[in-house]
Design a protein around this motif. Structure first.
Motif, PDB file in Angstrom:
ATOM      1  N   TYR A   1       0.815  -1.220   0.000  1.00  0.00           N
ATOM      2  CA  TYR A   1       0.000   0.000   0.000  1.00  0.00           C
ATOM      3  C   TYR A   1       0.846   1.267   0.000  1.00  0.00           C
ATOM      4  CZ  TYR A   1      -4.251  -2.670   0.363  1.00  0.00           C
ATOM      5  OH  TYR A   1      -5.289  -3.511   0.090  1.00  0.00           O
ATOM      6  N   THR A   2       2.130   1.139   0.300  1.00  0.00           N
ATOM      7  CA  THR A   2       3.028   2.277   0.129  1.00  0.00           C
ATOM      8  C   THR A   2       3.182   2.565  -1.362  1.00  0.00           C
ATOM      9  OG1 THR A   2       4.241   1.756   2.142  1.00  0.00           O
ATOM     10  CG2 THR A   2       5.358   3.137   0.528  1.00  0.00           C
ATOM     11  N   ILE A   3       3.355   1.473  -2.120  1.00  0.00           N
ATOM     12  CA  ILE A   3       3.454   1.623  -3.572  1.00  0.00           C
ATOM     13  C   ILE A   3       2.154   2.178  -4.126  1.00  0.00           C
ATOM     14  CG2 ILE A   3       3.737   0.373  -5.750  1.00  0.00           C
ATOM     15  CD1 ILE A   3       5.489  -1.638  -4.118  1.00  0.00           C
TER      16      ILE A   3
ATOM     17  N   ASP B   1      -1.876   4.494  -0.767  1.00  0.00           N
ATOM     18  CA  ASP B   1      -3.205   4.511  -0.143  1.00  0.00           C
ATOM     19  C   ASP B   1      -3.052   4.826   1.349  1.00  0.00           C
ATOM     20  OD1 ASP B   1      -5.651   3.960   1.020  1.00  0.00           O
ATOM     21  OD2 ASP B   1      -6.096   2.333  -0.388  1.00  0.00           O
ATOM     22  N   ILE B   2      -3.200   6.098   1.695  1.00  0.00           N
ATOM     23  CA  ILE B   2      -2.941   6.541   3.070  1.00  0.00           C
ATOM     24  C   ILE B   2      -3.944   5.944   4.046  1.00  0.00           C
ATOM     25  CG2 ILE B   2      -3.083   8.539   4.607  1.00  0.00           C
ATOM     26  CD1 ILE B   2      -1.437  10.117   2.829  1.00  0.00           C
ATOM     27  N   GLU B   3      -5.206   5.870   3.651  1.00  0.00           N
ATOM     28  CA  GLU B   3      -6.242   5.344   4.549  1.00  0.00           C
ATOM     29  C   GLU B   3      -5.941   3.899   4.937  1.00  0.00           C
ATOM     30  OE1 GLU B   3      -8.825   6.274   7.073  1.00  0.00           O
ATOM     31  OE2 GLU B   3      -8.242   7.727   5.528  1.00  0.00           O
ATOM     32  N   LYS B   4      -5.627   3.086   3.962  1.00  0.00           N
ATOM     33  CA  LYS B   4      -5.280   1.686   4.215  1.00  0.00           C
ATOM     34  C   LYS B   4      -4.020   1.600   5.082  1.00  0.00           C
ATOM     35  CE  LYS B   4      -7.678  -1.664   1.761  1.00  0.00           C
ATOM     36  NZ  LYS B   4      -8.673  -0.776   1.205  1.00  0.00           N
ATOM     37  N   MET B   5      -3.080   2.459   4.773  1.00  0.00           N
ATOM     38  CA  MET B   5      -1.829   2.447   5.527  1.00  0.00           C
ATOM     39  C   MET B   5      -2.065   2.732   7.006  1.00  0.00           C
ATOM     40  SD  MET B   5       1.184   1.680   4.403  1.00  0.00           S
ATOM     41  CE  MET B   5       2.505   2.766   4.961  1.00  0.00           C
ATOM     42  N   HIS B   6      -2.992   3.626   7.314  1.00  0.00           N
ATOM     43  CA  HIS B   6      -3.318   3.907   8.705  1.00  0.00           C
ATOM     44  C   HIS B   6      -3.759   2.635   9.421  1.00  0.00           C
ATOM     45  CE1 HIS B   6      -3.956   8.550   8.480  1.00  0.00           C
ATOM     46  NE2 HIS B   6      -2.729   8.210   8.795  1.00  0.00           N
ATOM     47  N   ASN B   7      -4.670   1.907   8.802  1.00  0.00           N
ATOM     48  CA  ASN B   7      -5.175   0.684   9.418  1.00  0.00           C
ATOM     49  C   ASN B   7      -4.076  -0.357   9.593  1.00  0.00           C
ATOM     50  OD1 ASN B   7      -7.742   1.750   9.548  1.00  0.00           O
ATOM     51  ND2 ASN B   7      -8.329   0.945   7.545  1.00  0.00           N
TER      52      ASN B   7
END
Lengths: 220, 220
Positions: free
Chosen positions: B127-129, B132-138
């Motif tokens: 998800y860094t690639i 996706d910031i929202e997913k990264m938070h989770n």
DNA sequence: CCGGGTATAATTGTATACAAGTGTACAATT
DNA sequence: AATTGTACACTTGTATACAATTATACCCGG
């Protein structure tokens, strides 16, 4: 005559039932009158503590927040309890935050708080000579609470204060060695002197030593 | 397809009203829809949230335990709120315990938990690639929760988990810099590699760096 | 004897009723 | 004008009533 607020008891009797119920249940769970795994039906608690379900439920929610009971929706509340392992874990966690409390407190302590600390320490010296263990326990707690306040960190104060209750009940069955009181006094003296000199590193180290010894004493 | 439990949401809709009320009130206080000092009349909360006083009172007791409201007997509940100072204090406290969590976790982590950690870290890379910031938070939260679990310390896990909720709502208005995601990924990689090598000191240091940066980012 | 299903009891969840305490407005007194 | 006293409204504290859910006991067919 009131000396300072840390040396006075609470004693407000006109509190809502839910509040005193919470304290009572907390105590009963920590002293294992209510055993881990045991189901706490609201009705049985009603008859046991002679109150209605409303304050019972409020107390149960609070116990749940502390992790002393686990409630399963539509099933009820079950005592989680507080094991020897939990106690050991808590003592470790406490030590870590107490050390941080000293760090902040030495930086931020007010003159008034410093006076309270002096006063409390002098009481410790007095009751060490008197060999009054019960009084020493209370003064010990006061000494630490002054440091929590002096850290001027609301959360830290809240967490460390909540730990005290657990330790109070879990330390009941400890047998104290002959040199207990003098040792504790000297440990606190080291902390107090670090505050006088505003020596953070020395203070943190003194607190670490004190609580390491304290943990050894309570864990037998 | 469910990969591991840390990557799934809770989502149980059949919970008692008091529970969801607590979450809602917690959220509303942290987002300052309910302002510090404001009095929370039970009746007004009843009409606001369309429930009776019983679940309201239960939620208020829970909020009181978290220090988000202060209730004065026979007077009512008042919003305490959560200031910038509180946030800063909490970030400091969190960092300290997260470092300890790493220390214990590296010592005690099971193979299964290690697998979860690997899996979660690979999701982070993905998800860094994807940016996706929202997913990264989770996933970020999951990564840390695995470490809490791996510390095998019930209290530590409980405290650090409770911190997450505060950070979640208080981090809302942060504007993330361009290199945010890659930086976070590398910080987590350092932690993950310390787990692989069972290098406690390196792990603790990596966590300290990560959370120092994280605090800097959220405090703006 | 065992498993499944239904009725019943017990328990939790929620709402409401009543009791007790607190605040406020206003009149009476100083 | 300031203060005290009192009635009233309002709020919290507690108990209880009702609804929804879960556990238990019993019956029945296999």
């Amino acid at each position: 005559m009131i000396i300072n607020k840390y040396l006075t008891e609470a004693g407000n009797t006109n509190q809502p039932l839910g509040v005193s119920l919470f304290s009572q249940l907390q105590k009963d769970i920590l002293l294992e009158k209510l055993k881990p795994g045991q189901k706490l039906t609201e009705q049985s608690l009603c008859t046991l503590y002679k109150v209605s379900r409303t304050p019972i439920r409020e107390a149960l929610r609070q116990l749940e927040m502390e992790g002393l009971v686990e409630t399963i929706p539509n099933r009820g509340a079950f005592v989680t309890g507080f094991s020897k392992t939990d106690l050991s874990d808590m003592l470790s966690l406490r030590k870590i935050y107490e050390m941080q409390a000293v760090r902040w407190a030495i930086e931020r302590i007010t003159e008034e708080e410093m006076d309270d600390l002096l006063e409390t320490f002098e009481f410790m010296e007095f009751y060490t000579i008197k060999k009054d263990i019960e009084k020493m326990h209370n003064i010990n707690i006061s000494f630490h609470k002054i440091i929590y306040d002096a850290s001027h960190n609301r959360m830290l104060k809240q967490i460390l204060s909540s730990y005290q209750i657990y330790l109070k009940y879990k330390r009941r069955d400890v047998v104290y060695p002959e040199d207990y009181l003098p040792s504790v006094l000297e440990e606190h003296r080291a902390i107090y002197q670090a505050f006088l000199k505003k020596d953070i590193e020395k203070g943190v180290k003194a607190m670490e030593i004190h609580l390491t010894n304290s943990a050894d004493r309570t864990l037998l």
